[in-house]
Design an enzyme around this catalytic site. Sequence first.
Site, PDB file in Angstrom:
ATOM      1  CG  ASP A  77      -1.909   1.103   1.243  1.00 15.91           C
ATOM      2  OD1 ASP A  77      -2.412   1.464   0.164  1.00 15.91           O
ATOM      3  OD2 ASP A  77      -2.187   1.647   2.330  1.00 15.91           O
ATOM      4  CG  ASP A  79      -1.954   8.204   2.190  1.00 11.58           C
ATOM      5  OD1 ASP A  79      -0.995   8.622   2.858  1.00 11.58           O
ATOM      6  OD2 ASP A  79      -3.038   8.804   2.121  1.00 11.58           O
TER       7      ASP A  79
END
Length: 345
Positions: A77, A79
């Site tokens: 991932d 952010d």
Amino acid sequence: MASSNTNTPQTEFATVEETRDLAASFAASLQQQQNHGSNANPNEDGISARDWALFRDPVLHNERLEAIRQKKGYIIDMDGVIYHGSNLLPGAKEFVEFLEKNNKKFLFLTNNSAPTPRELKQKLERLGIDVTEDHFFTSGQATAYFLASQMPEGGTVYVIGEPGLSWALYDKGFFMNDHNPDYVVLGESSAYNFEKLTKAVQLVQNGAKLISTNLDVETLDSQGRKIPATGAFTACVELVTKTKAFYCGKPSALIMRYAQRVLGLSRLETCIIGDRMDTDIVAGISSEIDPVLVLSGVTEMSDLNLFAYHPYVILGGVYEIPNDDDKNKVSDSDLEEASRRASYL
């Protein structure tokens, strides 16, 4: 209790020394918080002994961290794991360097359908991480892959979204149509309004299938305030039309399968690293890929008791992963063999 608000920002102009200092400071701060509660019963804070062990037990934590270091593929991932806004998180650059140095395969996976892979590449480049476009995969691309599996000959779509989603759909042979499309596709956008939602409702009522890039109901603006996201607008159309959308992003196992296919690796040789229990971690669990939770994003230790499942291991951040052990290196022949094994799955 570890908090996601612990002194994490790193400016895009930071030197290597400054980055290491930030990582060390971040780690020390987390250690201080651990030590503060080391004599307490974890259950007093609503934190299970199991979760504390995954985070700080010298045997279990280190064994599982070592297993993660030896994976051949990483689904990451962005952010809350690599950056916050326009700031790199401590150790992010070193983590990517570790992956490249050890010949690992990796893919940055995001539920944000708005940007194209090129735009994501440019963002990381501005922050000091230089990787090629093929290292990025979005929920917009996952949506386009899914629709292509349903209509290999191509079709038409009415889209509420940004250029990244439209680009992915065009690339798979789908074209825009606001009269009688095959699908209504909803993605991230700041352009949602009553007129567009009404149009989506009417097209679904007339037979178009409802597709959502993801079901995240909220996100944060540049000032950290909650704003509605794709899932909230999808729910509006679902409620009015009395239909259910098919969604393609995390936590769906579908996007994980697509990511595995891009990497060319089996689930056993892959892990997912994320900061959200309700998307990243459950996506790993549902696809049987070892999920690694980092506390550098939205999830705090005190949140874990809200969920009926555990991550594989809990890290303060990706700064914990890099080391100089040669046994973490993957040879080209190892990758070729792993790819052949994965092709049979």
